[in-house]
Design a protein around this motif. Structure first.
Motif, PDB file in Angstrom:
ATOM      1  N   GLU A 157       7.668  40.909 -47.075  1.00 42.15           N
ATOM      2  CA  GLU A 157       7.042  39.589 -47.069  1.00 42.15           C
ATOM      3  C   GLU A 157       7.979  38.541 -46.471  1.00 42.15           C
TER       4      GLU A 157
ATOM      5  N   ARG B  93      -0.105  49.839 -51.618  1.00 42.68           N
ATOM      6  CA  ARG B  93       1.316  49.895 -51.999  1.00 42.68           C
ATOM      7  C   ARG B  93       1.614  48.895 -53.105  1.00 42.68           C
ATOM      8  N   ARG B  94       1.010  47.730 -53.024  1.00 39.64           N
ATOM      9  CA  ARG B  94       1.216  46.737 -54.084  1.00 39.64           C
ATOM     10  C   ARG B  94       0.610  47.204 -55.399  1.00 39.64           C
TER      11      ARG B  94
ATOM     12  N   LEU C 226      -1.179  48.370 -47.236  1.00 44.19           N
ATOM     13  CA  LEU C 226      -0.352  47.343 -47.850  1.00 44.19           C
ATOM     14  C   LEU C 226      -0.865  46.993 -49.245  1.00 44.19           C
ATOM     15  N   GLU C 227      -2.167  46.806 -49.383  1.00 46.97           N
ATOM     16  CA  GLU C 227      -2.742  46.505 -50.694  1.00 46.97           C
ATOM     17  C   GLU C 227      -2.549  47.669 -51.662  1.00 46.97           C
TER      18      GLU C 227
ATOM     19  N   LEU D 211       8.973  47.168 -55.438  1.00 46.78           N
ATOM     20  CA  LEU D 211       8.784  45.715 -55.434  1.00 46.78           C
ATOM     21  C   LEU D 211       9.802  45.033 -54.520  1.00 46.78           C
TER      22      LEU D 211
ATOM     23  N   GLN E 294       9.780  51.545 -59.584  1.00 44.85           N
ATOM     24  CA  GLN E 294       8.970  50.333 -59.474  1.00 44.85           C
ATOM     25  C   GLN E 294       9.784  49.185 -58.878  1.00 44.85           C
TER      26      GLN E 294
ATOM     27  N   GLU F 255       8.655  45.492 -50.961  1.00 45.51           N
ATOM     28  CA  GLU F 255       7.535  44.610 -50.635  1.00 45.51           C
ATOM     29  C   GLU F 255       8.007  43.175 -50.445  1.00 45.51           C
TER      30      GLU F 255
ATOM     31  N   ALA G  24       2.884  49.753 -57.055  1.00 43.59           N
ATOM     32  CA  ALA G  24       4.061  49.166 -57.708  1.00 43.59           C
ATOM     33  C   ALA G  24       3.745  48.779 -59.151  1.00 43.59           C
TER      34      ALA G  24
END
Length: 292
Positions: free
Chosen positions: A257, A153-154, A150-151, A250, A246, A253, A157
């Motif tokens: 969330e 993937r961020r 997860l981190e 985003l 991008q 994600e 982005a």
């Protein structure tokens, strides 16, 4: 002979404490995300200790095709976390043994106090705790790897946007990838930088290295970035394409969330409903008790 509830509770407490002590002793401290390395299983020489020695002896004897159902190493997750398979195997076996032994310790303590209990009770409890503790390292590795993905993937982005800006500044494909990775200081960018450096001094192209990272971390946009950069010629305009990738990442994600937030909100409804039910029962009980 009846068992004193206090003694029974003390026995359960001592057994649970033993399990927690074993877990604390055998489970290594979780490394911070800032020190995660590029995906590669650490060699035994990089993690010395009795866990590695025992795991190195057990691995060729236990991890075989016929035992893969119970001892299938999560190689991909372990590689992301930089943990060797030998350490995982030692934790798995040791915690399973502790789970089996804890109820025996409880039964011995009860016998020392003069209490007798059926043989079935500690046996069933030993099997249950042994199975739970045996699979516990797998759950820990899976959850930690999911958090790392997860981190990552961020971070990807943000990285894709920087690649687009570097490319718009008339940089070459390989140069744009390296310049964008050198901008930030997060662990995800450090993983990407290390992969690009290895590709530069090795026999691979940078887009091949990025594609491998995308497959390992389950980030399809990074694989798409590698495909785009591999076909980008010296003057090809890919700025808009990279920005759309991008934005898609985003948006995904953000949707994830929101879904997680909604799930947490739904979980909070159950305690409120249970509290209201208890309150209604408390108010209505005197009335129902006085009905003749």
């Amino acid at each position: 002979m009846a068992i004193d509830p206090g003694v029974l509770l003390a026995g359960f407490g001592s057994g649970g404490g033993l399990l927690l002590i074993g877990q604390a002793l055998l489970r290594p401290a979780r490394p911070p995300l800032s020190v995660l390395r590029a995906p590669a299983v650490a060699p035994p020489e990089s993690a010395p200790g009795w866990e590695m020695r025992v795991g190195g002896w057990l691995a060729p004897r236990l991890v075989r095709p016929r035992t893969r159902l119970l001892l299938r190493p999560p190689v991909e997750d372990l590689a992301i976390l930089g943990r060797p398979v030998e350490l995982w195997l030692t934790q798995k076996i040791a915690l399973g043994v502790i789970g089996l032994a804890a109820p025996a310790v409880f039964a011995a303590a009860a016998a020392a106090l003069g209490l007798r209990m059926p043989f079935v009770f500690p046996t069933v409890l030993a099997l249950a705790t042994g199975v739970v503790m045996f699979w516990y390292p797998d759950w820990v590795v899976r959850d930690a790897a999911a958090d790392a993905r997860l981190e990552f993937r961020r971070g990807v982005a943000i990285y894709i946007g920087w690649v687009a800006q570097a490319r718009s500044a008339a940089g070459g494909p390989a140069e744009s990838l390296e310049r964008a990775a050198a901008v930030g200081h997060g662990w995800a960018l450090a993983v990407i930088t290390r992969a690009l450096v290895r590709a530069r001094y090795g026999a691979r192209t940078p887009w091949e290295a990025l594609a491998d990272l995308g497959r390992i971390y389950h980030v399809s946009q990074l694989v798409d970035l590698a495909d785009i950069m591999s076909t980008a010629g010296a003057g090809a305009s890919i700025y808009d394409t990279l920005l759309s990738k991008q934005q898609a990442l985003l948006a995904a994600e953000l949707a994830a969330e929101k879904a997680a937030a909604n799930e947490r909100s739904e979980r909070m409804d159950f305690p409120v409903v249970a509290l209201l039910v208890c309150f209604v029962i408390l108010l209505g009980y005197p009335l129902l008790a006085n009905i003749r």
